[in-house]
Design a protein around this motif. Structure first.
Motif, PDB file in Angstrom:
ATOM      1  N   ARG A   1       0.808  -1.210   0.000  1.00  0.00           N
ATOM      2  CA  ARG A   1       0.000   0.000   0.000  1.00  0.00           C
ATOM      3  C   ARG A   1       0.840   1.258   0.000  1.00  0.00           C
ATOM      4  O   ARG A   1       0.513   2.228  -0.652  1.00  0.00           O
ATOM      5  CB  ARG A   1      -0.903   0.011   1.231  1.00  0.00           C
ATOM      6  CG  ARG A   1      -2.314  -0.296   0.869  1.00  0.00           C
ATOM      7  CD  ARG A   1      -3.236   0.187   1.922  1.00  0.00           C
ATOM      8  NE  ARG A   1      -3.474   1.601   1.887  1.00  0.00           N
ATOM      9  CZ  ARG A   1      -4.402   2.179   2.628  1.00  0.00           C
ATOM     10  NH1 ARG A   1      -5.126   1.440   3.438  1.00  0.00           N
ATOM     11  NH2 ARG A   1      -4.592   3.467   2.573  1.00  0.00           N
ATOM     12  N   ASP A   2       1.912   1.218   0.765  1.00  0.00           N
ATOM     13  CA  ASP A   2       2.758   2.388   0.852  1.00  0.00           C
ATOM     14  C   ASP A   2       3.243   2.759  -0.529  1.00  0.00           C
ATOM     15  O   ASP A   2       3.156   3.899  -0.949  1.00  0.00           O
ATOM     16  CB  ASP A   2       3.962   2.085   1.728  1.00  0.00           C
ATOM     17  CG  ASP A   2       3.544   1.846   3.158  1.00  0.00           C
ATOM     18  OD1 ASP A   2       4.418   1.686   3.988  1.00  0.00           O
ATOM     19  OD2 ASP A   2       2.321   1.851   3.414  1.00  0.00           O
ATOM     20  N   HIS A   3       3.726   1.770  -1.199  1.00  0.00           N
ATOM     21  CA  HIS A   3       4.220   1.979  -2.530  1.00  0.00           C
ATOM     22  C   HIS A   3       3.134   2.618  -3.397  1.00  0.00           C
ATOM     23  O   HIS A   3       3.384   3.574  -4.102  1.00  0.00           O
ATOM     24  CB  HIS A   3       4.630   0.631  -3.092  1.00  0.00           C
ATOM     25  CG  HIS A   3       5.606   0.739  -4.179  1.00  0.00           C
ATOM     26  ND1 HIS A   3       6.827   1.355  -4.001  1.00  0.00           N
ATOM     27  CD2 HIS A   3       5.570   0.351  -5.463  1.00  0.00           C
ATOM     28  CE1 HIS A   3       7.481   1.324  -5.133  1.00  0.00           C
ATOM     29  NE2 HIS A   3       6.743   0.727  -6.040  1.00  0.00           N
ATOM     30  N   LEU A   4       1.943   2.092  -3.266  1.00  0.00           N
ATOM     31  CA  LEU A   4       0.824   2.584  -4.055  1.00  0.00           C
ATOM     32  C   LEU A   4       0.523   4.043  -3.740  1.00  0.00           C
ATOM     33  O   LEU A   4       0.384   4.872  -4.640  1.00  0.00           O
ATOM     34  CB  LEU A   4      -0.402   1.708  -3.783  1.00  0.00           C
ATOM     35  CG  LEU A   4      -1.677   2.065  -4.543  1.00  0.00           C
ATOM     36  CD1 LEU A   4      -1.437   2.082  -6.039  1.00  0.00           C
ATOM     37  CD2 LEU A   4      -2.789   1.083  -4.198  1.00  0.00           C
ATOM     38  N   SER A   5       0.431   4.384  -2.470  1.00  0.00           N
ATOM     39  CA  SER A   5       0.166   5.780  -2.092  1.00  0.00           C
ATOM     40  C   SER A   5       1.173   6.712  -2.740  1.00  0.00           C
ATOM     41  O   SER A   5       0.835   7.779  -3.253  1.00  0.00           O
ATOM     42  CB  SER A   5       0.273   5.958  -0.576  1.00  0.00           C
ATOM     43  OG  SER A   5      -0.732   5.241   0.074  1.00  0.00           O
ATOM     44  N   LEU A   6       2.405   6.275  -2.681  1.00  0.00           N
ATOM     45  CA  LEU A   6       3.472   7.093  -3.225  1.00  0.00           C
ATOM     46  C   LEU A   6       3.294   7.300  -4.718  1.00  0.00           C
ATOM     47  O   LEU A   6       3.429   8.415  -5.229  1.00  0.00           O
ATOM     48  CB  LEU A   6       4.810   6.390  -2.951  1.00  0.00           C
ATOM     49  CG  LEU A   6       6.045   7.247  -2.969  1.00  0.00           C
ATOM     50  CD1 LEU A   6       5.896   8.442  -2.066  1.00  0.00           C
ATOM     51  CD2 LEU A   6       7.251   6.413  -2.558  1.00  0.00           C
ATOM     52  N   ARG A   7       2.947   6.238  -5.388  1.00  0.00           N
ATOM     53  CA  ARG A   7       2.743   6.332  -6.832  1.00  0.00           C
ATOM     54  C   ARG A   7       1.557   7.228  -7.153  1.00  0.00           C
ATOM     55  O   ARG A   7       1.595   8.007  -8.106  1.00  0.00           O
ATOM     56  CB  ARG A   7       2.558   4.948  -7.428  1.00  0.00           C
ATOM     57  CG  ARG A   7       3.849   4.153  -7.421  1.00  0.00           C
ATOM     58  CD  ARG A   7       3.598   2.668  -7.566  1.00  0.00           C
ATOM     59  NE  ARG A   7       3.361   2.262  -8.937  1.00  0.00           N
ATOM     60  CZ  ARG A   7       4.317   1.968  -9.813  1.00  0.00           C
ATOM     61  NH1 ARG A   7       5.580   2.061  -9.459  1.00  0.00           N
ATOM     62  NH2 ARG A   7       4.026   1.589 -11.030  1.00  0.00           N
TER      63      ARG A   7
END
Lengths: 168, 168
Positions: free
Chosen positions: A22-28
């Motif tokens: 999820r973190d990765h996704l938020s960042l993207r």
DNA sequence: AGGGAATACTTGATATTTGAAGTAATCTTT
DNA sequence: AAAGATTACTTCAAATATCAAGTATTCCCT
């Protein structure tokens, strides 16, 4: 229309297990959001300057005032446009010079000043707003109405979450 | 105006009315997009300054370089960060002063200079990026993973549309 | 009432960004 | 091979934005 915003949701904390993905996704999401916004802002900015000798910041101030026939205080303008007080003073000064707004001491509180559009300002803004809307519609034309609605809702939820929870 | 069919008096021109609705929608999407982006940017900006004495613009430059071990040319940096050449020169100059990047004349084209991260720059960025990701995850925590994915896709489509068609 | 804290804005110094003009190297065409 | 265009970047002045400190007014508490 789903009433996403009807019941304010609690801000979720990512659990350990799903955090990484999820973190990765938020960042993207943020990176795209930022670059999209910057891209549109850059184009609108340059078009506003080219066609009207104005700027996005000025347009933003005028648009806030346009919706408020009673006018707004400097502080309120500052909050809504998310720029510093000093900058608002400067911007309003410039707009006043151009005859688009007037400043008057608020009757109820003599520290405060109430800014409002002049007739010329109203006219000027209406003209810009019309062009602005055309550009925006063009720029977002790759998205279907359904996609736009979904995006509108999601952005509302996101903003709501950011302002209700004090982050960071 | 001759109409061959006995159309009801108050029927609305379908394309027009549909367009009006959509136009309005695009505008609303843009306003939310802009305010959301500005809000996040303001917070990240102030946090970057507070915690690392840096800025969003500097962070952006460093992040572009971080992904490119070979380094990037000034022009490429300018395109990717959507800022003017003059500003990139200035930013890179400042980062160079701080020892985070190095500039060297490109071997293949002596007009161009190739900028890359130093070890210190890499370290500095990694530290900031970690904090940055935490903030972002927090700020977008109101959105579910599904909403985030949808938003990510839609933003991709929008950006694609804007860059392929040259608008305005 | 009246002194200190808080609020609303302005000011001035400083930082950042832009935009246009300038310099140097490369490419194109003849 | 040399003039003329183009490209890659820099420079500099002007525009815009921030931050901290200053002024005036109002609020609050005793």
């Amino acid at each position: 229309m789903t009433s996403r915003t009807a019941a304010p949701r609690q801000v979720r904390r990512p659990s350990r297990s799903q955090a990484a993905g999820r973190d990765h996704l938020s960042l993207r999401v943020w990176l795209r959001l930022f670059s999209c916004s910057t891209l549109v802002a850059a184009r609108v900015s340059s078009a506003l300057k080219r066609e009207f000798g104005s700027s996005l910041a000025r347009f933003d101030v005028l648009s806030q005032l346009y919706r408020e026939p009673e006018g707004l205080r400097m502080g309120e303008l500052s909050t809504r446009t998310l720029t510093t007080g000093g900058n608002i003073t400067w911007l309003v000064g410039a707009l006043e010079q151009d005859g688009y707004v007037t400043r008057s001491t608020a009757s109820e509180d003599r520290r405060a000043s109430r800014v409002s559009l002049t007739a010329a300002g109203r006219r000027h803004f209406a003209l810009m707003a019309q062009a602005h809307e055309r550009w925006i519609v063009e720029m977002f034309s790759a998205l279907s109405a359904a996609e736009q609605r979904a995006m509108y809702e999601a952005l509302g939820t996101a903003k709501q979450g950011m302002t209700s929870a004090r982050i960071p």
